[in-house]
Design an enzyme around this catalytic site. Structure first.
Site, PDB file in Angstrom:
ATOM      1  N   TYR A  65      -7.976   4.646 -34.051  1.00 55.23           N
ATOM      2  CA  TYR A  65      -7.205   5.761 -34.628  1.00 55.23           C
ATOM      3  C   TYR A  65      -6.082   6.261 -33.711  1.00 55.23           C
ATOM      4  O   TYR A  65      -5.277   6.591 -34.036  1.00 55.23           O
ATOM      5  CB  TYR A  65      -8.004   6.928 -34.969  1.00 55.23           C
ATOM      6  N   GLN A 100      -3.018   9.969 -50.313  1.00 54.01           N
ATOM      7  CA  GLN A 100      -4.139   9.568 -49.814  1.00 54.01           C
ATOM      8  C   GLN A 100      -3.929   9.025 -48.275  1.00 54.01           C
ATOM      9  O   GLN A 100      -4.650   8.584 -47.444  1.00 54.01           O
ATOM     10  CB  GLN A 100      -4.663   8.432 -50.490  1.00 54.01           C
ATOM     11  N   ASN A 101      -2.543   9.082 -47.928  1.00 52.54           N
ATOM     12  CA  ASN A 101      -2.053   8.867 -46.602  1.00 52.54           C
ATOM     13  C   ASN A 101      -2.560   9.717 -45.670  1.00 52.54           C
ATOM     14  O   ASN A 101      -2.352  11.107 -45.999  1.00 52.54           O
ATOM     15  CB  ASN A 101      -0.551   8.630 -46.781  1.00 52.54           C
ATOM     16  N   ASP A 103      -1.001   9.627 -42.491  1.00 58.41           N
ATOM     17  CA  ASP A 103       0.139   9.467 -41.417  1.00 58.41           C
ATOM     18  C   ASP A 103       1.136  10.361 -41.261  1.00 58.41           C
ATOM     19  O   ASP A 103       1.957  10.482 -40.254  1.00 58.41           O
ATOM     20  CB  ASP A 103       0.771   8.026 -41.721  1.00 58.41           C
ATOM     21  N   HIS A 118      -7.209  12.377 -47.949  1.00 59.93           N
ATOM     22  CA  HIS A 118      -8.006  11.863 -47.030  1.00 59.93           C
ATOM     23  C   HIS A 118      -7.997  12.347 -45.572  1.00 59.93           C
ATOM     24  O   HIS A 118      -8.011  11.644 -44.689  1.00 59.93           O
ATOM     25  CB  HIS A 118      -7.599  10.228 -47.181  1.00 59.93           C
TER      26      HIS A 118
HETATM   27  P1  OAD Z   1      -3.956  -0.242 -50.133  1.00 60.61           P
HETATM   28  O1  OAD Z   1      -3.205  -0.749 -49.243  1.00 60.61           O
HETATM   29  O2  OAD Z   1      -5.141  -0.137 -51.010  1.00 60.61           O
HETATM   30  O3  OAD Z   1      -2.651  -0.426 -51.625  1.00 60.61           O
HETATM   31  C1  OAD Z   1      -1.285  -0.209 -51.336  1.00 60.61           C
HETATM   32  C2  OAD Z   1      -0.585  -0.393 -52.572  1.00 60.61           C
HETATM   33  O4  OAD Z   1       0.950  -0.385 -52.285  1.00 60.61           O
HETATM   34  C3  OAD Z   1      -0.813  -1.925 -53.051  1.00 60.61           C
HETATM   35  O5  OAD Z   1      -1.207  -2.077 -54.259  1.00 60.61           O
HETATM   36  C4  OAD Z   1       0.653  -2.537 -52.843  1.00 60.61           C
HETATM   37  O6  OAD Z   1       0.998  -3.666 -53.833  1.00 60.61           O
HETATM   38  C5  OAD Z   1       1.557  -1.468 -52.780  1.00 60.61           C
HETATM   39  N1  OAD Z   1       2.761  -1.534 -51.973  1.00 60.61           N
HETATM   40  C6  OAD Z   1       3.075  -2.105 -50.918  1.00 60.61           C
HETATM   41  N2  OAD Z   1       4.297  -2.027 -50.337  1.00 60.61           N
HETATM   42  C7  OAD Z   1       4.953  -1.202 -51.220  1.00 60.61           C
HETATM   43  C8  OAD Z   1       6.147  -0.531 -51.715  1.00 60.61           C
HETATM   44  N3  OAD Z   1       7.188  -0.804 -50.561  1.00 60.61           N
HETATM   45  N4  OAD Z   1       6.365   0.068 -52.665  1.00 60.61           N
HETATM   46  C9  OAD Z   1       5.436   0.314 -53.621  1.00 60.61           C
HETATM   47  N5  OAD Z   1       4.274  -0.139 -53.441  1.00 60.61           N
HETATM   48  C10 OAD Z   1       3.797  -1.047 -52.326  1.00 60.61           C
HETATM   49  O7  OAD Z   1      -3.753   1.501 -50.189  1.00 60.61           O
HETATM   50  P2  OAD Z   1      -4.116   2.804 -50.791  1.00 60.61           P
HETATM   51  O8  OAD Z   1      -4.068   2.560 -52.234  1.00 60.61           O
HETATM   52  O9  OAD Z   1      -3.453   4.179 -50.230  1.00 60.61           O
HETATM   53  O10 OAD Z   1      -8.845   5.232 -47.521  1.00 60.61           O
HETATM   54  O11 OAD Z   1      -5.754   3.019 -50.311  1.00 60.61           O
HETATM   55  C11 OAD Z   1      -6.442   3.852 -50.840  1.00 60.61           C
HETATM   56  C12 OAD Z   1      -7.528   4.340 -49.736  1.00 60.61           C
HETATM   57  O12 OAD Z   1      -8.131   3.132 -49.426  1.00 60.61           O
HETATM   58  C13 OAD Z   1      -6.736   4.519 -48.278  1.00 60.61           C
HETATM   59  O13 OAD Z   1      -6.544   6.080 -48.375  1.00 60.61           O
HETATM   60  C14 OAD Z   1      -7.612   4.299 -47.396  1.00 60.61           C
HETATM   61  C15 OAD Z   1      -8.249   3.021 -47.912  1.00 60.61           C
HETATM   62  O14 OAD Z   1      -9.085   2.315 -47.463  1.00 60.61           O
HETATM   63  C16 OAD Z   1      -9.398   5.809 -46.344  1.00 60.61           C
HETATM   64  O15 OAD Z   1      -9.090   5.687 -45.277  1.00 60.61           O
HETATM   65  C17 OAD Z   1     -10.637   6.840 -46.839  1.00 60.61           C
END
Ligand code: OAD
Length: 249
Positions: A65, A100-101, A103, A118
């Protein structure tokens, strides 16, 4: 880019709920979770982002972290974050961002009508007592685990929601209230951006939105796990798609 809803922001009936995920920060230089194959220095992300992982090795978790704090501090919001600030300015109380970010880039860009589902990288709380969460930019990278000043026993931990932990029920209620009111008063639009649709309950919001009669949009680089639930899918980079979708006449 396919059909663009006529004047989404200009329509006085629009109530817009936006859900963002790691993909929105990718163009700012923050790697997505699935993008790193769920691994950090050969540790599974669940290992460094869970209560059991923290119990097993709090110094490792703090190293993870601290690195993320440092990385996020050095990054700037991109065009996707900025487009959401403009949408908030246009819609006022008819806009809500649920992210969910962790950052802090939405806040850095200027978003205020926002719920950090989150938690935040830049807050810290106690693993052992109910010390109120506080703002914290510090890094602990040399094996030091910070201790709680209040209970003197507990280790401090990042103020993020880990795997296996529940989201703050007040946050979910706020999102739900927004959707119910939007559906009642106008045209509810649900827009998910840069999220793989793999992690619940966030991934389930589209189903709730559909039941309330919302128009649903997914903007993502790849097909999402829950992609079938959306009316519209635009595939590509959020830094391009979002400003285009949310442009005003
Ligand atoms: P993921 O890493 O699972 O998914 C990110 C998505 O963004 C993927 O489907 C990519 O295809 C897409 N992507 C990447 N670059 C992109 C761009 N420039 N424009 C548009 N799309 C893009 O991330 P999350 O869905 O946020 O939880 O993950 C959900 C949660 O799971 C997170 O908050 C975290 C994680 O494990 C916790 O930490 C509790």
């Amino acid at each position: 880019m396919g059909p663009v809803p006529a004047a989404l922001l200009d329509d006085p009936r629009t109530h817009l709920l936006v859900l963002t995920g790691a993909g929105v920060s990718a163009e700012s230089g923050i790697p997505t979770f699935r993008g790193i194959d769920g691994l950090w220095e050969n540790h599974r992300v669940e290992e460094v982002a869970s209560p059991s992982g923290f119990e097993a090795d709090p110094a490792l978790v703090w190293r993870f972290y601290s690195m993320r704090r440092r990385a996020a501090k050095g990054c700037l919001p991109n065009r996707a974050h900025q487009a959401l600030v403009l949408a908030e300015q246009a819609l006022g109380p008819r806009f809500l961002l649920a992210t969910q970010n962790v950052d802090g880039l939405h806040r850095k860009a200027g978003s205020r009508r926002m719920i950090e589902l989150h938690g935040s990288l830049f807050r810290t709380r106690c693993f052992g007592c109910d010390l109120p969460e506080f703002e914290d930019q510090r890094a602990f990278e040399d094996g030091v685990v910070p201790r709680c000043e209040r209970c003197k026993r507990g280790a401090l931990r990042p103020g993020v929601v880990w795997f296996g932990e529940a989201l703050d029920p007040r946050h979910l209620e706020e999102v739900d209230d927004f959707m119910v009111q939007g559906a009642r008063e106008g045209r509810l639009v649900f827009l998910a951006v840069g999220t793989s649709g793999a992690v619940y309950p966030a991934a389930g919001l589209v189903h709730r939105a559909r039941r309330l009669g919302a128009e649903t949009w997914l903007l993502n680089a790849d097909p999402a796990d829950n992609g079938g639930a959306f009316h519209h899918f635009l595939q590509g980079q959020s830094g391009e798609l979002l400003p285009a979708l949310l442009s005003r006449r």
